[in-house]
Design an enzyme around this catalytic site. Structure first.
Site, PDB file in Angstrom:
ATOM      1  N   GLY A  46       0.842  -1.194   0.000  1.00  0.00           N
ATOM      2  CA  GLY A  46       0.000   0.000   0.000  1.00  0.00           C
ATOM      3  C   GLY A  46       0.875   1.239   0.000  1.00  0.00           C
ATOM      4  O   GLY A  46       2.054   1.173   0.351  1.00  0.00           O
ATOM      5  N   GLN A  51       3.107   9.916   1.498  1.00  0.00           N
ATOM      6  CA  GLN A  51       4.416   9.237   1.606  1.00  0.00           C
ATOM      7  C   GLN A  51       5.349   9.623   0.459  1.00  0.00           C
ATOM      8  O   GLN A  51       6.554   9.381   0.539  1.00  0.00           O
ATOM      9  CB  GLN A  51       4.236   7.711   1.656  1.00  0.00           C
ATOM     10  N   CYS A  95       5.907  -0.295   7.504  1.00  0.00           N
ATOM     11  CA  CYS A  95       5.560   0.932   6.791  1.00  0.00           C
ATOM     12  C   CYS A  95       6.777   1.392   6.000  1.00  0.00           C
ATOM     13  O   CYS A  95       7.887   1.421   6.527  1.00  0.00           O
ATOM     14  CB  CYS A  95       5.142   2.018   7.780  1.00  0.00           C
ATOM     15  N   LEU A  96       6.549   1.761   4.754  1.00  0.00           N
ATOM     16  CA  LEU A  96       7.661   2.193   3.903  1.00  0.00           C
ATOM     17  C   LEU A  96       8.294   3.480   4.430  1.00  0.00           C
ATOM     18  O   LEU A  96       9.450   3.764   4.094  1.00  0.00           O
ATOM     19  CB  LEU A  96       7.176   2.379   2.460  1.00  0.00           C
ATOM     20  N   HIS A 137      -4.466   1.281   7.800  1.00  0.00           N
ATOM     21  CA  HIS A 137      -3.091   1.798   7.888  1.00  0.00           C
ATOM     22  C   HIS A 137      -2.920   2.989   6.937  1.00  0.00           C
ATOM     23  O   HIS A 137      -2.343   4.017   7.304  1.00  0.00           O
ATOM     24  CB  HIS A 137      -2.117   0.662   7.551  1.00  0.00           C
ATOM     25  N   GLU A 138      -3.439   2.854   5.720  1.00  0.00           N
ATOM     26  CA  GLU A 138      -3.287   3.924   4.715  1.00  0.00           C
ATOM     27  C   GLU A 138      -4.118   5.159   5.078  1.00  0.00           C
ATOM     28  O   GLU A 138      -3.651   6.292   4.923  1.00  0.00           O
ATOM     29  CB  GLU A 138      -3.671   3.428   3.317  1.00  0.00           C
ATOM     30  N   HIS A 141      -2.479   7.422   7.423  1.00  0.00           N
ATOM     31  CA  HIS A 141      -1.508   8.345   6.812  1.00  0.00           C
ATOM     32  C   HIS A 141      -2.187   9.657   6.385  1.00  0.00           C
ATOM     33  O   HIS A 141      -1.588  10.724   6.487  1.00  0.00           O
ATOM     34  CB  HIS A 141      -0.842   7.711   5.584  1.00  0.00           C
TER      35      HIS A 141
HETATM   36  O1  GNR Z   1       3.984  -2.582   2.592  1.00  0.00           O
HETATM   37  C1  GNR Z   1       3.293  -2.449   3.596  1.00  0.00           C
HETATM   38  N1  GNR Z   1       2.948  -3.551   4.316  1.00  0.00           N
HETATM   39  C2  GNR Z   1       1.993  -3.542   5.325  1.00  0.00           C
HETATM   40  C3  GNR Z   1       1.888  -4.661   6.144  1.00  0.00           C
HETATM   41  C4  GNR Z   1       0.944  -4.706   7.125  1.00  0.00           C
HETATM   42  C5  GNR Z   1       0.080  -3.659   7.314  1.00  0.00           C
HETATM   43  C6  GNR Z   1       0.184  -2.525   6.520  1.00  0.00           C
HETATM   44  C7  GNR Z   1       1.121  -2.473   5.528  1.00  0.00           C
HETATM   45  S1  GNR Z   1       1.209  -1.078   4.511  1.00  0.00           S
HETATM   46  C8  GNR Z   1       2.886  -1.093   4.037  1.00  0.00           C
HETATM   47  C9  GNR Z   1       3.186  -0.022   3.017  1.00  0.00           C
HETATM   48  C10 GNR Z   1       2.959   1.340   3.644  1.00  0.00           C
HETATM   49  O2  GNR Z   1       3.745   1.900   4.363  1.00  0.00           O
HETATM   50  N2  GNR Z   1       1.820   1.925   3.399  1.00  0.00           N
HETATM   51  O3  GNR Z   1       1.529   3.104   3.972  1.00  0.00           O
HETATM   52 NI    NI Z   2       2.636   3.148   5.855  1.00  0.00          NI
END
Ligand code: GNR
Ligand code: NI
Length: 173
Positions: A46, A51, A95-96, A137-138, A141
């Site tokens: 995601g 980001q 998270c990236l 999660h997204e 952000h």
């Molecule tokens: O790549 C991602 N893996 C992930 C694993 C578990 C829960 C959420 C994520 S999102 C993350 C990529 C990211 O930072 N998205 O904002």
């Molecule tokens: Ni993230």
């Protein structure tokens, strides 16, 4: 198409609240394409526009594992949640923008989500599993929230210390 630089904590832009998309123009299509290319390259499942430094309510998700072949790209614009389930799911999140760090986060197991796709067409679905987790999660952000904000102070400090150590090692190498 372009791979965009991913910004990392503690960059203050990750704390900004993103603005709704109002026009579905060529610039938006370009942003979406670049976000997919950036996410696949990272690789991640995601990516939120903030980001890559763009404070717009645009998310891309593809839960397909790397190398699995078939892509399943999904775009979520101006997403909104309702009806979070009582039942929770725990998932080990990464998270990236917090590279190479992982921790368990508890979130509602299912949510109802409304969003627009890249053509501006509305969708309304009840989501579960990893898609529900990843979308939450997204959407965090978009509100300036990162997954470490959901951890206890002790666990958060541990993750942040590990990240600092990793960065020191990378600088020394
Ligand atoms: O790549 C991602 N893996 C992930 C694993 C578990 C829960 C959420 C994520 S999102 C993350 C990529 C990211 O930072 N998205 O904002
Ligand atoms: Ni993230």
């Amino acid at each position: 198409m372009a791979i965009l630089p991913i910004i990392e904590i503690p960059d203050a832009r990750l704390r900004k609240i993103s603005e709704p998309v109002e026009t579905f123009d060529a610039e938006l299509q370009q942003l979406i394409d670049d976000m997919f290319e950036t996410m696949y390259d990272a690789p991640g499942i995601g990516l939120a526009a903030i980001q890559v430094g763009v404070a717009r309510r645009v998310l891309v998700i593809d839960l397909q594992e790397e190398g699995e072949g078939v892509k399943n790209p999904r775009v979520f614009i101006n997403p909104e949640f309702s009806e979070p389930s009582e039942e929770k799911n725990v998932y080990t999140e990464g998270c990236l923008s917090i590279p190479d760090q992982f921790a368990d986060v508890e979130r509602p197991a299912t949510i109802r989500a409304k969003w627009l796709d890249r053509d501006g067409k509305p969708h309304d679905e009840v989501l579960d599993g990893l898609l529900a987790t990843c979308l939450q999660h997204e959407v965090d952000h978009l509100e300036g929230i990162v997954f470490t904000d959901h951890l206890s102070r002790m666990k958060r400090d541990m993750v942040l210390k590990k990240l600092e150590k990793l960065r020191r090692q990378q600088r020394a190498a």
